[in-house]
Scaffold this motif. Structure first.
Motif, PDB file in Angstrom:
ATOM      1  N   GLN A 111      16.040   0.841  -3.987  1.00  0.00           N
ATOM      2  CA  GLN A 111      15.795   1.886  -3.660  1.00  0.00           C
ATOM      3  C   GLN A 111      16.035   3.109  -4.775  1.00  0.00           C
ATOM      4  O   GLN A 111      15.041   4.009  -4.937  1.00  0.00           O
ATOM      5  CB  GLN A 111      16.309   2.557  -2.290  1.00  0.00           C
ATOM      6  N   SER A 112      17.040   3.179  -5.590  1.00  0.00           N
ATOM      7  CA  SER A 112      17.141   4.184  -6.459  1.00  0.00           C
ATOM      8  C   SER A 112      16.345   4.208  -7.669  1.00  0.00           C
ATOM      9  O   SER A 112      15.729   4.859  -8.303  1.00  0.00           O
ATOM     10  CB  SER A 112      18.750   4.266  -7.085  1.00  0.00           C
ATOM     11  N   PHE A 113      16.070   2.755  -8.076  1.00  0.00           N
ATOM     12  CA  PHE A 113      14.829   2.412  -9.121  1.00  0.00           C
ATOM     13  C   PHE A 113      13.561   2.764  -8.467  1.00  0.00           C
ATOM     14  O   PHE A 113      12.861   3.584  -9.438  1.00  0.00           O
ATOM     15  CB  PHE A 113      14.823   0.935  -9.097  1.00  0.00           C
ATOM     16  N   LEU A 114      13.317   2.786  -7.564  1.00  0.00           N
ATOM     17  CA  LEU A 114      11.956   3.178  -7.074  1.00  0.00           C
ATOM     18  C   LEU A 114      11.744   4.667  -6.861  1.00  0.00           C
ATOM     19  O   LEU A 114      10.785   5.133  -7.024  1.00  0.00           O
ATOM     20  CB  LEU A 114      11.575   2.577  -5.665  1.00  0.00           C
ATOM     21  N   LYS A 115      12.939   5.331  -6.553  1.00  0.00           N
ATOM     22  CA  LYS A 115      13.039   6.667  -6.583  1.00  0.00           C
ATOM     23  C   LYS A 115      12.813   7.346  -7.739  1.00  0.00           C
ATOM     24  O   LYS A 115      11.947   8.523  -7.764  1.00  0.00           O
ATOM     25  CB  LYS A 115      14.207   7.096  -5.961  1.00  0.00           C
ATOM     26  N   PHE A 116      13.218   6.837  -8.982  1.00  0.00           N
ATOM     27  CA  PHE A 116      12.883   7.229 -10.177  1.00  0.00           C
ATOM     28  C   PHE A 116      11.591   7.007 -10.919  1.00  0.00           C
ATOM     29  O   PHE A 116      11.299   7.639 -11.762  1.00  0.00           O
ATOM     30  CB  PHE A 116      14.296   6.962 -11.250  1.00  0.00           C
TER      31      PHE A 116
ATOM     32  N   VAL B 299       9.954  -0.676 -21.946  1.00  0.00           N
ATOM     33  CA  VAL B 299      10.399  -0.315 -20.388  1.00  0.00           C
ATOM     34  C   VAL B 299      11.059  -1.407 -19.354  1.00  0.00           C
ATOM     35  O   VAL B 299      10.891  -2.669 -20.195  1.00  0.00           O
ATOM     36  CB  VAL B 299       9.047   0.189 -19.659  1.00  0.00           C
ATOM     37  N   LEU B 300      11.729  -1.286 -18.430  1.00  0.00           N
ATOM     38  CA  LEU B 300      12.403  -2.030 -17.775  1.00  0.00           C
ATOM     39  C   LEU B 300      11.685  -2.101 -16.303  1.00  0.00           C
ATOM     40  O   LEU B 300      11.410  -1.209 -15.668  1.00  0.00           O
ATOM     41  CB  LEU B 300      14.004  -1.501 -17.463  1.00  0.00           C
ATOM     42  N   ASP B 301      11.497  -3.443 -15.964  1.00  0.00           N
ATOM     43  CA  ASP B 301      11.028  -3.605 -14.451  1.00  0.00           C
ATOM     44  C   ASP B 301      12.001  -3.708 -13.337  1.00  0.00           C
ATOM     45  O   ASP B 301      13.278  -3.529 -13.953  1.00  0.00           O
ATOM     46  CB  ASP B 301       9.991  -4.924 -14.293  1.00  0.00           C
ATOM     47  N   GLU B 302      12.068  -4.143 -12.479  1.00  0.00           N
ATOM     48  CA  GLU B 302      12.884  -4.004 -11.218  1.00  0.00           C
ATOM     49  C   GLU B 302      14.038  -5.083 -11.512  1.00  0.00           C
ATOM     50  O   GLU B 302      15.260  -5.256 -11.529  1.00  0.00           O
ATOM     51  CB  GLU B 302      12.355  -4.469  -9.880  1.00  0.00           C
ATOM     52  N   THR B 303      13.576  -6.516 -12.099  1.00  0.00           N
ATOM     53  CA  THR B 303      14.489  -7.216 -12.426  1.00  0.00           C
ATOM     54  C   THR B 303      15.228  -7.198 -13.428  1.00  0.00           C
ATOM     55  O   THR B 303      16.373  -7.345 -13.496  1.00  0.00           O
ATOM     56  CB  THR B 303      13.619  -8.971 -12.501  1.00  0.00           C
ATOM     57  N   GLU B 304      14.672  -6.725 -14.508  1.00  0.00           N
ATOM     58  CA  GLU B 304      15.507  -6.261 -15.733  1.00  0.00           C
ATOM     59  C   GLU B 304      16.658  -4.998 -15.461  1.00  0.00           C
ATOM     60  O   GLU B 304      17.694  -5.163 -15.867  1.00  0.00           O
ATOM     61  CB  GLU B 304      14.626  -5.983 -16.943  1.00  0.00           C
ATOM     62  N   PHE B 305      16.087  -4.331 -14.572  1.00  0.00           N
ATOM     63  CA  PHE B 305      17.115  -3.067 -14.042  1.00  0.00           C
ATOM     64  C   PHE B 305      18.317  -3.823 -13.381  1.00  0.00           C
ATOM     65  O   PHE B 305      19.389  -3.276 -13.504  1.00  0.00           O
ATOM     66  CB  PHE B 305      16.263  -2.316 -13.235  1.00  0.00           C
ATOM     67  N   LEU B 306      17.917  -4.587 -12.553  1.00  0.00           N
ATOM     68  CA  LEU B 306      19.214  -5.378 -11.849  1.00  0.00           C
ATOM     69  C   LEU B 306      20.082  -6.053 -12.605  1.00  0.00           C
ATOM     70  O   LEU B 306      21.265  -6.283 -12.565  1.00  0.00           O
ATOM     71  CB  LEU B 306      18.535  -6.333 -10.437  1.00  0.00           C
ATOM     72  N   ARG B 307      19.526  -6.754 -13.557  1.00  0.00           N
ATOM     73  CA  ARG B 307      20.312  -7.339 -14.734  1.00  0.00           C
ATOM     74  C   ARG B 307      21.169  -6.373 -15.312  1.00  0.00           C
ATOM     75  O   ARG B 307      22.249  -6.624 -15.665  1.00  0.00           O
ATOM     76  CB  ARG B 307      19.268  -8.240 -15.468  1.00  0.00           C
TER      77      ARG B 307
ATOM     78  N   VAL C 130      12.941   4.036 -20.676  1.00  0.00           N
ATOM     79  CA  VAL C 130      14.294   4.051 -21.112  1.00  0.00           C
ATOM     80  C   VAL C 130      14.906   5.436 -20.888  1.00  0.00           C
ATOM     81  O   VAL C 130      16.227   5.553 -20.466  1.00  0.00           O
ATOM     82  CB  VAL C 130      14.437   3.614 -22.591  1.00  0.00           C
ATOM     83  N   LEU C 131      14.300   6.390 -21.066  1.00  0.00           N
ATOM     84  CA  LEU C 131      14.990   7.652 -20.799  1.00  0.00           C
ATOM     85  C   LEU C 131      15.174   8.148 -19.397  1.00  0.00           C
ATOM     86  O   LEU C 131      16.056   8.641 -18.809  1.00  0.00           O
ATOM     87  CB  LEU C 131      13.999   8.734 -21.318  1.00  0.00           C
ATOM     88  N   LYS C 132      14.196   7.649 -18.588  1.00  0.00           N
ATOM     89  CA  LYS C 132      14.406   7.554 -16.966  1.00  0.00           C
ATOM     90  C   LYS C 132      15.640   6.538 -16.752  1.00  0.00           C
ATOM     91  O   LYS C 132      16.325   6.816 -15.590  1.00  0.00           O
ATOM     92  CB  LYS C 132      13.292   7.024 -16.409  1.00  0.00           C
ATOM     93  N   ILE C 133      15.871   5.527 -17.336  1.00  0.00           N
ATOM     94  CA  ILE C 133      16.850   4.698 -17.141  1.00  0.00           C
ATOM     95  C   ILE C 133      18.258   5.329 -17.265  1.00  0.00           C
ATOM     96  O   ILE C 133      19.355   5.287 -16.625  1.00  0.00           O
ATOM     97  CB  ILE C 133      16.852   3.460 -17.806  1.00  0.00           C
ATOM     98  N   LEU C 134      18.105   6.419 -18.321  1.00  0.00           N
ATOM     99  CA  LEU C 134      19.614   6.792 -18.576  1.00  0.00           C
ATOM    100  C   LEU C 134      19.976   7.978 -17.808  1.00  0.00           C
ATOM    101  O   LEU C 134      20.890   8.203 -17.268  1.00  0.00           O
ATOM    102  CB  LEU C 134      19.345   7.379 -20.159  1.00  0.00           C
ATOM    103  N   GLU C 135      18.718   8.529 -17.060  1.00  0.00           N
ATOM    104  CA  GLU C 135      19.038   9.625 -16.062  1.00  0.00           C
ATOM    105  C   GLU C 135      19.512   8.984 -14.779  1.00  0.00           C
ATOM    106  O   GLU C 135      20.273   9.515 -14.201  1.00  0.00           O
ATOM    107  CB  GLU C 135      17.803  10.427 -15.737  1.00  0.00           C
ATOM    108  N   LEU C 136      19.112   7.779 -14.477  1.00  0.00           N
ATOM    109  CA  LEU C 136      19.218   7.020 -13.455  1.00  0.00           C
ATOM    110  C   LEU C 136      20.631   6.621 -13.334  1.00  0.00           C
ATOM    111  O   LEU C 136      21.436   6.718 -12.478  1.00  0.00           O
ATOM    112  CB  LEU C 136      18.443   5.830 -13.233  1.00  0.00           C
ATOM    113  N   LEU C 137      20.980   6.287 -14.544  1.00  0.00           N
ATOM    114  CA  LEU C 137      22.621   5.688 -14.627  1.00  0.00           C
ATOM    115  C   LEU C 137      23.589   6.880 -14.477  1.00  0.00           C
ATOM    116  O   LEU C 137      24.585   6.600 -14.115  1.00  0.00           O
ATOM    117  CB  LEU C 137      22.834   5.123 -16.113  1.00  0.00           C
ATOM    118  N   ASN C 138      23.211   8.054 -15.020  1.00  0.00           N
ATOM    119  CA  ASN C 138      23.944   9.439 -14.771  1.00  0.00           C
ATOM    120  C   ASN C 138      24.038   9.693 -13.485  1.00  0.00           C
ATOM    121  O   ASN C 138      25.170  10.157 -12.921  1.00  0.00           O
ATOM    122  CB  ASN C 138      23.608  10.354 -15.594  1.00  0.00           C
ATOM    123  N   TRP C 139      22.948   9.664 -12.738  1.00  0.00           N
ATOM    124  CA  TRP C 139      22.674   9.982 -11.530  1.00  0.00           C
ATOM    125  C   TRP C 139      23.503   9.033 -10.501  1.00  0.00           C
ATOM    126  O   TRP C 139      24.113   9.362  -9.465  1.00  0.00           O
ATOM    127  CB  TRP C 139      21.420   9.789 -11.009  1.00  0.00           C
TER     128      TRP C 139
END
Length: 627
Positions: free
Chosen positions: A438-443, A485-493, A452-461
């Motif tokens: 849900q957090s991944f889909l929100k960002f 870029v990261l897809d959903e599976t790579e983000f979960l990893r 990648v930049l969005k991933i860093l923002e998500l980690l801080n969030w």
């Protein structure tokens, strides 16, 4: 099918064979015969109940006991006695039964360059090397060659493993190399001479193993899968029950006991023909191969060729990110043919990865089973070297999802299924995985990928912000398709790697501050601070109440004043991890709601603001007064 004998007195138990008249009196009882026997037993029991007058002879307690005994006798006569007779008769028939001819092996090929079962079976008897064998040898030779012309002699053991050799050890390879060349490398002609000698050595190795192999051929009730797995283990090839059953179907041995050398060679031929994969897995591999980028103007006798750079992508499509991680960790993973990768080479690479994963799990199971732990602790110990530090509640939930009993024992098939399920869910519980998605889909705003930049923002969030260099290193580690870029599976990893890093800090703080012995308010906050978690007093109390941890055992109040005694009994590691994880999740939410003000500052601002609404003009003066 159950065998029934009408003359039980003349039936020998384990001794001499019966005569011809006895064999003619035997019949075969089907499932319908057993149903009729049970029906007859029920009818006899009903008739006994009608004709029985218990009040004349027995009390009510004695009547119930007599009725139960009558039922047990009836059921024993109907089921247990025929079963014992069946075992005796089957053993006698097994000794004198003529061997049934095995069905002819299939000549169907799984793909281009892949041999059929019949062709693989011919290798065990013929010394001839045909054109297809030479082409397969050239493909594997080219995949291990730096310049396409020579291979190092040190790479020959891995090369022969790719060719499907199992009994050729490193010592035998070195001995054969000395007979072929005196250099540290060899060309394709030398490799052909080496392969001819290796085929003879492989055949000798199979012959010796078949002589020492001792299947249980006297009992027809031994599972054929166990016979196959015991022989494959002698070849250092680990197989699961599911894969063995699929390959037995391919080999035409589905209804055979697999306790003879002929049947074992047939299974080996089928294993080599499909590279150890089932029909469904071969279809998935074919689809993954088709999805890879094709090498331009590269179509030869081996069929369609894909770009070597897309080999990892194809393996990713087939086995997932953990499959590619195992492929990258292999010693020779970077060596692929620069001219292009064929479907045959693609299957060989996938087979080597699968064999490595199974061997790894089998070694862990063999080590764990000798430690005497309970079943849940054995599963936790199994997943720890695989990269998953699981809590007890996570293990229980996964076992319930897979239908695995918590009383064990831990077998290879059970361990492999559990490990595969843990990899599929990345070691997260369903609720935790749903929150991350849900957090991944929100960002990502509903997109399938996130920059990648969005991933860093998500980690801080999420409250997981750390060193920028460490974050970039983990991002490079999980970007398996190298698209930035990261897809959903790579983000979960990525989240799994982050959680494993957090668990290391949790364990360090737990052990250093001795939270398992005794806890105080100061110890809890010091342990959280070591894990880069800075929370408020009231948040920690809410967390403990939510998870059933007694507030008194932590010794804090809303005002931050200690209550009760200074120390309380310690908490377990699982309880500490739950507390720390919840504090890590709740703290950034509270900071966003309170605009990063501390609890005392929020109280002062609320007191200054008052309970009623104020005009905007007054708000400006209030902000000026607050500094």
């Amino acid at each position: 099918m159950i065998t029934r004998c009408h003359q039980t007195r003349s039936l020998p138990r384990y001794g001499s064979p019966p005569d011809v008249k006895e064999q003619q009196l035997r019949a075969v009882a089907t499932v319908a015969d057993l149903r009729r026997a049970l029906k007859l037993s029920n009818e006899r029991r009903s008739q006994d109940c009608k004709n029985y007058a218990p009040e004349r002879f027995f009390s009510a307690k004695d009547t119930g006991r007599a009725h139960v005994c009558e039922s047990e006798v009836s059921l024993t006569q109907a089921v247990v006695v025929p079963a014992k007779m069946q075992i005796a008769v089957q053993r006698i028939r097994r000794r004198h039964k003529p061997k049934k001819k095995i069905a002819c092996p299939t000549t169907i090929r799984v793909g281009r360059l892949l041999p059929s079962v019949q062709e693989c079976l011919n290798k065990f008897w013929s010394d001839e090397v045909n054109s297809d064998d030479l082409l397969r040898m050239r493909v594997v030779f080219r995949s291990m060659s730096e310049d396409g012309l020579h291979v190092l002699c040190d790479d020959l053991p891995e090369l022969m493993m790719r060719c499907g050799f199992h009994t050729l050890s490193e010592e035998k390879c070195k001995k054969l190399v000395q007979e072929v060349t005196v250099f540290d490398y060899m060309d394709f002609q030398d490799f052909t001479d080496f392969s001819e000698k290796a085929i003879l050595e492989e055949r000798k190795g199979y012959r010796q193993l078949l002589k020492t192999w001792e299947p249980n051929s006297c009992d027809n009730f031994v599972d054929p899968v166990d016979n196959v797995k015991s022989f494959m283990k002698m070849l250092k090839v680990i197989c699961t029950r599911k894969s063995v059953l699929d390959i037995l179907d391919v080999a035409g041995l589905k209804d055979e006991p697999c306790n003879s050398p002929q049947e074992m060679l047939r299974f080996l031929a089928a294993y080599q023909a499909c590279e150890g994969f089932s029909k469904q897995e071969v279809s998935s591999l074919r689809a993954a191969f088709k999805s890879c980028e094709e090498k331009p103007h590269a179509v030869g006798p081996e069929g369609r060729l894909i770009d070597p750079k897309s080999l990892s992508f194809g393996l990713l499509r087939f086995g997932g990110i953990y499959f590619v991680e195992a492929w990258r960790a292999m010693k020779h993973y970077q060596k692929a043919s620069a001219a292009g990768v064929s479907f045959y080479e693609f299957l060989v690479c996938a087979r080597r990865v699968r064999e490595t994963q199974l061997q790894q799990v089998a070694e862990y199971v063999e080590t764990i089973c000798g430690e005497g732990e309970n079943f849940i602790e054995e599963l936790r110990s199994l997943c720890r070297p695989l990269g998953f530090t699981l809590q007890k509640v996570e293990v229980v939930e996964i076992c319930q999802e897979k239908g695995i009993g918590l009383d064990g024992p831990l077998s290879l098939d059970c361990a492999w299924d559990f490990a595969e399920h843990v990899r599929s869910c990345h070691g997260f519980r369903k609720a935790e995985q749903a929150e991350l998605v849900q957090s991944f889909l929100k960002f990502s705003q509903g997109e399938a990928e996130l920059a990648v930049l969005k991933i860093l923002e998500l980690l801080n969030w999420l409250g997981l912000g750390g060193a920028l260099e460490e974050a970039h290193q983990m991002l490079r580690q999980v970007d398996f398709n190298d698209n930035g870029v990261l897809d959903e599976t790579e983000f979960l990893r990525l989240m799994r790697l982050q959680k494993e890093r957090n668990l290391v800090s949790y364990t360090s703080a737990y052990c250093r501050l001795h939270l398992g012995d005794a806890i105080t308010r100061s110890r809890i906050f010091a342990a959280l601070a070591e894990c880069d978690i800075f929370t408020e007093n009231h948040l920690l109390e809410v967390i403990t109440l939510k998870h059933g941890i007694k507030t008194a055992s932590v010794n804090f109040s809303h005002a931050g004043v200690r209550r009760g005694s200074g120390k309380q009994p310690g908490i377990s590691w699982d309880t500490w991890v739950i507390l720390a994880e919840e504090a890590r999740k709740v703290t950034p939410v509270w900071k966003r709601r309170s605009a990063s003000f501390k609890e005392a500052e929020v109280s002062e601002l609320r007191k200054a603001f008052g309970a009623e609404e104020v005009p905007v003009s007054d708000l400006i003066w209030m902000l000026l007064d607050s500094g």
